[in-house]
Design an enzyme around this catalytic site. Sequence first.
Site, PDB file in Angstrom:
ATOM      1  CG  ASP A  32      -2.042 -20.016  -1.871  1.00  0.00           C
ATOM      2  OD1 ASP A  32      -1.459 -20.031  -0.764  1.00  0.00           O
ATOM      3  OD2 ASP A  32      -1.571 -20.565  -2.886  1.00  0.00           O
ATOM      4  CE1 TYR A  86      -3.479  -2.663   0.585  1.00  0.00           C
ATOM      5  CE2 TYR A  86      -4.592  -0.738   1.471  1.00  0.00           C
ATOM      6  CZ  TYR A  86      -4.632  -2.024   0.993  1.00  0.00           C
ATOM      7  OH  TYR A  86      -5.833  -2.680   0.922  1.00  0.00           O
ATOM      8  CE  LYS A 118       1.755 -17.471  -3.358  1.00  0.00           C
ATOM      9  NZ  LYS A 118       0.806 -18.602  -3.458  1.00  0.00           N
ATOM     10  CG  ASP A 158     -13.829  -7.293   2.769  1.00  0.00           C
ATOM     11  OD1 ASP A 158     -13.513  -6.594   3.756  1.00  0.00           O
ATOM     12  OD2 ASP A 158     -14.391  -6.818   1.753  1.00  0.00           O
ATOM     13  CG  ASP A 176      -8.183  -4.791   2.022  1.00  0.00           C
ATOM     14  OD1 ASP A 176      -9.130  -4.399   2.724  1.00  0.00           O
ATOM     15  OD2 ASP A 176      -8.165  -4.692   0.781  1.00  0.00           O
TER      16      ASP A 176
HETATM   17  C1  IPM Z   1     -10.343  -1.333   4.417  1.00  0.00           C
HETATM   18  C2  IPM Z   1     -10.495  -0.670   3.069  1.00  0.00           C
HETATM   19  C3  IPM Z   1      -9.319   0.237   2.783  1.00  0.00           C
HETATM   20  C4  IPM Z   1      -8.074  -0.630   2.719  1.00  0.00           C
HETATM   21  C5  IPM Z   1      -9.425   1.110   1.525  1.00  0.00           C
HETATM   22  C6  IPM Z   1     -10.707   1.876   1.459  1.00  0.00           C
HETATM   23  C7  IPM Z   1      -8.251   2.045   1.428  1.00  0.00           C
HETATM   24  O1  IPM Z   1     -10.700  -1.630   2.078  1.00  0.00           O
HETATM   25  O2  IPM Z   1     -10.159  -0.621   5.411  1.00  0.00           O
HETATM   26  O3  IPM Z   1     -10.432  -2.559   4.493  1.00  0.00           O
HETATM   27  O4  IPM Z   1      -7.795  -1.251   1.686  1.00  0.00           O
HETATM   28  O5  IPM Z   1      -7.357  -0.669   3.716  1.00  0.00           O
HETATM   29 MN    MN Z   2     -11.029  -3.645   2.866  1.00  0.00          MN
END
Ligand code: IPM
Ligand code: MN
Length: 366
Positions: free
Chosen positions: A226, A144, A194, A254, A250
């Site tokens: 993975d 990032y 990885k 999710d 990240d």
């Molecule tokens: C998160 C989001 C952020 C990230 C984006 C919006 C910059 O996806 O906080 O998970 O990738 O860190």
């Molecule tokens: Mn995110």
Amino acid sequence: MKAQNSHSILVLPGDGIGAEVMPHAIRVMEAAAGNRISLRLEYADFGGCSIDRHGVPMTTETLTRAQCVDAVLVGAVGGPKWDDLPVEKKPEKGLLGLRAGLDCFANLRPALTFAPLAEASTLKTELVAGLDILIVRELTGGVYFGNPRGVEVRDNLRYGFNTFGYDESEIQRVTKVAFELARKRRGKVCSVDKANVLEVTQLWRDVVKEVHSDYADVELSHMYVDNAAMQLVREPKQFDVIVTGNMFGDILSDVAAMLTGSLGMLPSASLNASSRGLYEPVHGTAPDIAGKNLANPLATILSVAMLYRYSLDAPDIADSIEAAVDRVLEHGYRTGDIMPLNPSENIVRVGTDQMTDVVIAELEAS
Ligand code: IPM
Ligand code: MN
Ligand code: NAD
């Protein structure tokens, strides 16, 4: 001198459902504070709305204010209106600048399945019931933030590139946080990398092993990213604490969100060396449902709980918010994202505002 139990919080609602949910989360924050804690709330534009008003996603004044308060609470930023801007000018850049500007390198993303929601997960109930995982995501380094980065023309072809790098001190400090937290939990850390392909994560693995020598009481394992993504949906309860880099964290968070029922359930705390934290839900601005009173406010409300726990030294208030959330779910209240496919009679579909009302009613009844 600062009065005891008086705290300054910078609130950055942002865009889309971030801005929509924030006033509700603040209602919970104030109800939870009662007469015991005095909150001094400041507000600032952040993300897309800051671009519209000030030309940048975060003004230097906002960052300076963020550096002076006890904690920062963020909604979410971004949306279709700003999607075509170059990366450097996007709302999301403000968020990255805030995280880096506060040096909040350790991002704690707990994925906890509230018992009444085990059925809301797309996974089998028995796989997720009782789940309690903590993802510790490195937040201020990795791909990032690496340089060089950009898009340029090379040999008549457009070429895009980023740099994925970590120095050992960045790996050490986040790994220590993960081991410390594991000691207060079930004593297990899985480091995700990885290392079979990327040198940077080979270093990651080596450094994690070195740090482990000070935490021999914690069980350490390593997993390729993975496989970790697959294991999270195959047998999520094998994990206690997962520690990983910025981008892998990240993505995996999710995935973990869906184990709990919805992205609308996942809070986060980002801490720096002095526990001056940044708190934000894991979800984004959800343009598909924004402005319709459909958003689940619980991820932001649970982020407020984390704020009480980590930055205001009020773990009992954090517990009471989490218990209130548990009870409203127990009573059957659900926003659309956590509605079961075949709802039983006791399930009540509610909007953002009513979900917040019932949480506050539970808080006040306790
Ligand atoms: C998160 C989001 C952020 C990230 C984006 C919006 C910059 O996806 O906080 O998970 O990738 O860190
Ligand atoms: Mn995110
Ligand atoms: P998103 O998290 O906004 O939405 C993904 C899906 O989950 C959508 O279908 C949405 O409706 C649903 N969802 C998310 N939160 C919900 C909630 N609280 N209640 C009910 N449903 C919810 O991710 P996206 O669509 O990929 O991104 C939209 C925008 O948000 C982008 O601009 C992205 O960069 C931004 N974003 C910001 C943050 C942040 O500010 N921390 C995090 C992620 C994405």
